[in-house]
Motif scaffolding. Structure first.
Motif, PDB file in Angstrom:
ATOM      1  N   PHE A  29       0.833  -1.200   0.000  1.00  0.00           N
ATOM      2  CA  PHE A  29       0.000   0.000   0.000  1.00  0.00           C
ATOM      3  C   PHE A  29       0.873   1.258   0.000  1.00  0.00           C
ATOM      4  O   PHE A  29       0.634   2.202  -0.759  1.00  0.00           O
ATOM      5  CB  PHE A  29      -0.933  -0.020   1.216  1.00  0.00           C
ATOM      6  N   GLY A  30       1.918   1.241   0.820  1.00  0.00           N
ATOM      7  CA  GLY A  30       2.847   2.370   0.852  1.00  0.00           C
ATOM      8  C   GLY A  30       3.563   2.566  -0.469  1.00  0.00           C
ATOM      9  O   GLY A  30       3.762   3.699  -0.920  1.00  0.00           O
ATOM     10  N   LEU A  31       3.950   1.474  -1.112  1.00  0.00           N
ATOM     11  CA  LEU A  31       4.614   1.563  -2.419  1.00  0.00           C
ATOM     12  C   LEU A  31       3.720   2.221  -3.457  1.00  0.00           C
ATOM     13  O   LEU A  31       4.154   3.108  -4.197  1.00  0.00           O
ATOM     14  CB  LEU A  31       5.009   0.165  -2.914  1.00  0.00           C
ATOM     15  N   VAL A  32       2.458   1.801  -3.492  1.00  0.00           N
ATOM     16  CA  VAL A  32       1.525   2.362  -4.475  1.00  0.00           C
ATOM     17  C   VAL A  32       1.309   3.846  -4.208  1.00  0.00           C
ATOM     18  O   VAL A  32       1.388   4.677  -5.120  1.00  0.00           O
ATOM     19  CB  VAL A  32       0.190   1.583  -4.465  1.00  0.00           C
ATOM     20  N   LEU A  33       1.045   4.188  -2.938  1.00  0.00           N
ATOM     21  CA  LEU A  33       0.828   5.607  -2.602  1.00  0.00           C
ATOM     22  C   LEU A  33       2.064   6.448  -2.905  1.00  0.00           C
ATOM     23  O   LEU A  33       1.948   7.566  -3.420  1.00  0.00           O
ATOM     24  CB  LEU A  33       0.445   5.746  -1.126  1.00  0.00           C
ATOM     25  N   ALA A  34       3.246   5.928  -2.573  1.00  0.00           N
ATOM     26  CA  ALA A  34       4.482   6.677  -2.816  1.00  0.00           C
ATOM     27  C   ALA A  34       4.725   6.870  -4.303  1.00  0.00           C
ATOM     28  O   ALA A  34       5.234   7.904  -4.730  1.00  0.00           O
ATOM     29  CB  ALA A  34       5.665   5.959  -2.174  1.00  0.00           C
ATOM     30  N   ALA A  35       4.356   5.888  -5.098  1.00  0.00           N
ATOM     31  CA  ALA A  35       4.603   5.957  -6.541  1.00  0.00           C
ATOM     32  C   ALA A  35       3.659   6.925  -7.243  1.00  0.00           C
ATOM     33  O   ALA A  35       4.058   7.594  -8.198  1.00  0.00           O
ATOM     34  CB  ALA A  35       4.481   4.566  -7.160  1.00  0.00           C
ATOM     35  N   VAL A  36       2.404   7.011  -6.784  1.00  0.00           N
ATOM     36  CA  VAL A  36       1.417   7.782  -7.547  1.00  0.00           C
ATOM     37  C   VAL A  36       0.873   9.023  -6.844  1.00  0.00           C
ATOM     38  O   VAL A  36       0.227   9.847  -7.491  1.00  0.00           O
ATOM     39  CB  VAL A  36       0.218   6.891  -7.959  1.00  0.00           C
ATOM     40  N   TRP A  37       1.140   9.165  -5.546  1.00  0.00           N
ATOM     41  CA  TRP A  37       0.489  10.283  -4.876  1.00  0.00           C
ATOM     42  C   TRP A  37       1.393  10.996  -3.882  1.00  0.00           C
ATOM     43  O   TRP A  37       1.890  12.073  -4.155  1.00  0.00           O
ATOM     44  CB  TRP A  37      -0.789   9.781  -4.196  1.00  0.00           C
ATOM     45  N   VAL A  57       5.700   6.202   6.189  1.00  0.00           N
ATOM     46  CA  VAL A  57       4.602   6.026   7.152  1.00  0.00           C
ATOM     47  C   VAL A  57       4.134   4.572   7.157  1.00  0.00           C
ATOM     48  O   VAL A  57       3.920   3.970   8.220  1.00  0.00           O
ATOM     49  CB  VAL A  57       3.429   6.985   6.835  1.00  0.00           C
ATOM     50  N   ALA A  58       3.995   3.974   5.975  1.00  0.00           N
ATOM     51  CA  ALA A  58       3.578   2.566   5.880  1.00  0.00           C
ATOM     52  C   ALA A  58       4.610   1.653   6.527  1.00  0.00           C
ATOM     53  O   ALA A  58       4.251   0.672   7.198  1.00  0.00           O
ATOM     54  CB  ALA A  58       3.347   2.177   4.425  1.00  0.00           C
ATOM     55  N   LEU A  59       5.885   1.954   6.341  1.00  0.00           N
ATOM     56  CA  LEU A  59       6.937   1.138   6.939  1.00  0.00           C
ATOM     57  C   LEU A  59       6.897   1.238   8.460  1.00  0.00           C
ATOM     58  O   LEU A  59       7.076   0.234   9.159  1.00  0.00           O
ATOM     59  CB  LEU A  59       8.305   1.552   6.407  1.00  0.00           C
ATOM     60  N   LEU A  60       6.649   2.428   8.982  1.00  0.00           N
ATOM     61  CA  LEU A  60       6.502   2.588  10.435  1.00  0.00           C
ATOM     62  C   LEU A  60       5.331   1.763  10.954  1.00  0.00           C
ATOM     63  O   LEU A  60       5.427   1.117  12.001  1.00  0.00           O
ATOM     64  CB  LEU A  60       6.311   4.067  10.793  1.00  0.00           C
ATOM     65  N   GLY A  61       4.223   1.770  10.205  1.00  0.00           N
ATOM     66  CA  GLY A  61       3.069   0.955  10.588  1.00  0.00           C
ATOM     67  C   GLY A  61       3.393  -0.521  10.589  1.00  0.00           C
ATOM     68  O   GLY A  61       3.015  -1.262  11.505  1.00  0.00           O
ATOM     69  N   GLY A  62       4.106  -0.964   9.561  1.00  0.00           N
ATOM     70  CA  GLY A  62       4.502  -2.367   9.483  1.00  0.00           C
ATOM     71  C   GLY A  62       5.431  -2.767  10.616  1.00  0.00           C
ATOM     72  O   GLY A  62       5.328  -3.867  11.158  1.00  0.00           O
ATOM     73  N   ILE A  63       6.328  -1.866  11.007  1.00  0.00           N
ATOM     74  CA  ILE A  63       7.227  -2.135  12.132  1.00  0.00           C
ATOM     75  C   ILE A  63       6.430  -2.300  13.414  1.00  0.00           C
ATOM     76  O   ILE A  63       6.682  -3.211  14.207  1.00  0.00           O
ATOM     77  CB  ILE A  63       8.285  -1.012  12.258  1.00  0.00           C
ATOM     78  N   CYS A  64       5.433  -1.434  13.625  1.00  0.00           N
ATOM     79  CA  CYS A  64       4.595  -1.534  14.830  1.00  0.00           C
ATOM     80  C   CYS A  64       3.841  -2.862  14.869  1.00  0.00           C
ATOM     81  O   CYS A  64       3.804  -3.539  15.898  1.00  0.00           O
ATOM     82  CB  CYS A  64       3.612  -0.363  14.895  1.00  0.00           C
ATOM     83  N   VAL A  65       3.240  -3.258  13.737  1.00  0.00           N
ATOM     84  CA  VAL A  65       2.518  -4.533  13.667  1.00  0.00           C
ATOM     85  C   VAL A  65       3.467  -5.689  13.955  1.00  0.00           C
ATOM     86  O   VAL A  65       3.161  -6.593  14.748  1.00  0.00           O
ATOM     87  CB  VAL A  65       1.857  -4.709  12.280  1.00  0.00           C
ATOM     88  N   SER A  66       4.622  -5.665  13.342  1.00  0.00           N
ATOM     89  CA  SER A  66       5.596  -6.741  13.517  1.00  0.00           C
ATOM     90  C   SER A  66       6.113  -6.809  14.951  1.00  0.00           C
ATOM     91  O   SER A  66       6.277  -7.894  15.509  1.00  0.00           O
ATOM     92  CB  SER A  66       6.781  -6.555  12.571  1.00  0.00           C
ATOM     93  N   LEU A  67       6.360  -5.650  15.542  1.00  0.00           N
ATOM     94  CA  LEU A  67       6.867  -5.620  16.914  1.00  0.00           C
ATOM     95  C   LEU A  67       5.849  -6.181  17.893  1.00  0.00           C
ATOM     96  O   LEU A  67       6.183  -6.988  18.763  1.00  0.00           O
ATOM     97  CB  LEU A  67       7.257  -4.187  17.299  1.00  0.00           C
ATOM     98  N   ILE A  68       4.604  -5.775  17.729  1.00  0.00           N
ATOM     99  CA  ILE A  68       3.540  -6.286  18.614  1.00  0.00           C
ATOM    100  C   ILE A  68       3.417  -7.798  18.476  1.00  0.00           C
ATOM    101  O   ILE A  68       3.366  -8.528  19.467  1.00  0.00           O
ATOM    102  CB  ILE A  68       2.207  -5.577  18.318  1.00  0.00           C
ATOM    103  N   ALA A  69       3.384  -8.273  17.236  1.00  0.00           N
ATOM    104  CA  ALA A  69       3.252  -9.720  17.005  1.00  0.00           C
ATOM    105  C   ALA A  69       4.464 -10.468  17.554  1.00  0.00           C
ATOM    106  O   ALA A  69       4.321 -11.537  18.151  1.00  0.00           O
ATOM    107  CB  ALA A  69       3.067  -9.992  15.515  1.00  0.00           C
ATOM    108  N   TYR A  70       5.655  -9.916  17.365  1.00  0.00           N
ATOM    109  CA  TYR A  70       6.866 -10.576  17.859  1.00  0.00           C
ATOM    110  C   TYR A  70       6.850 -10.664  19.382  1.00  0.00           C
ATOM    111  O   TYR A  70       7.137 -11.714  19.958  1.00  0.00           O
ATOM    112  CB  TYR A  70       8.110  -9.834  17.386  1.00  0.00           C
ATOM    113  N   LEU A  71       6.492  -9.566  20.047  1.00  0.00           N
ATOM    114  CA  LEU A  71       6.461  -9.569  21.511  1.00  0.00           C
ATOM    115  C   LEU A  71       5.406 -10.518  22.055  1.00  0.00           C
ATOM    116  O   LEU A  71       5.624 -11.166  23.086  1.00  0.00           O
ATOM    117  CB  LEU A  71       6.240  -8.141  22.033  1.00  0.00           C
ATOM    118  N   GLN A  72       4.281 -10.619  21.375  1.00  0.00           N
ATOM    119  CA  GLN A  72       3.253 -11.569  21.808  1.00  0.00           C
ATOM    120  C   GLN A  72       3.731 -13.005  21.672  1.00  0.00           C
ATOM    121  O   GLN A  72       3.504 -13.827  22.542  1.00  0.00           O
ATOM    122  CB  GLN A  72       1.957 -11.372  20.995  1.00  0.00           C
ATOM    123  N   ARG A  73       4.415 -13.311  20.584  1.00  0.00           N
ATOM    124  CA  ARG A  73       4.933 -14.670  20.373  1.00  0.00           C
ATOM    125  C   ARG A  73       5.968 -15.018  21.414  1.00  0.00           C
ATOM    126  O   ARG A  73       5.998 -16.111  21.942  1.00  0.00           O
ATOM    127  CB  ARG A  73       5.569 -14.801  18.981  1.00  0.00           C
TER     128      ARG A  73
END
Length: 198
Positions: free
Chosen positions: A164-172, A179-195
């Motif tokens: 989604f970030g790639l598409v938005l960055a490319a066209v808009w 911002v999308a990468l920061l969101g992905g890091i947050c999702v990954s961090l939460i999932a990693y800590l839960q595991r």
């Protein structure tokens, strides 16, 4: 009884090599940060784009390292395919210092942001390919089963944000990639800590 693929090297040797290369990549990241022209709060603020790009790259590489250890811990069989895919992962990861500097110096540039996002995405795809090679090489290893379960929830969310970030960055809006990468890091961090808490 199924025949296991040939082991090409010990897991510890390959893991140590990957650790060393990732450590070098992270070290190069900090060496690429410029010094402020004037050492003051204003001088540091003038480097906010560089510091943000560094923080995003460092956080993601740190998570990559932690996830690799989580995924590799129960693995027993290392095949040539695992070695090859691990080298491919490191190849893509080696572009982090270059694209981090590129996006830090050109935060509003669509090409810079898309190149930055592609490095994240290609490294993510390579990590999943390495994990699957470990699972395929040792299908009877019950300790690898939780990895299969985790990949059904985490991977689509992380890749979805990156795409989604790639598409938005490319066209808009070019900065949408960061911002999308920061969101992905947050999702990954939460999932990693839960595991890790299980």
């Amino acid at each position: 009884m199924t025949k296991k693929p040939p082991v090409t090297m010990g897991k510890e040797r390959l893991a140590a090599f990957m650790d060393a290369v990732l450590a070098i990549i992270i070290t190069i990241l900090i060496l690429e940060l410029p010094q402020p022209e004037v050492v003051s709060p204003e001088g540091l603020w003038a480097l906010h784009d560089e510091l943000l790009a560094y923080t995003v790259s460092f956080a993601w590489l740190g998570l990559l390292w932690a996830r690799l250890h989580y995924e590799w811990d129960p693995a027993v069989v290392i095949t040539r395919r695992t070695v090859g895919l691990s080298l491919l992962l490191l190849f893509f990861a080696s572009f982090f210092p270059y694209t981090t500097t590129l996006v830090a110096q050109n935060p509003g540039n669509s090409t810079a942001q898309v190149a930055y996002g592609l490095v994240f995405l290609l490294t993510s795809i390579s990590r999943v390919a390495v994990r699957r090679s470990l699972q395929d090489a040792d299908q009877g290893n019950e300790a690898l089963v939780p990895l299969r379960r985790d990949s059904r929830t985490l991977t689509p969310a992380e890749w979805g944000l990156q795409a989604f970030g790639l598409v938005l960055a490319a066209v808009w809006v070019p900065r949408a990639m960061t911002v999308a990468l920061l969101g992905g890091i947050c999702v990954s961090l939460i999932a990693y800590l839960q595991r890790r808490g299980n």
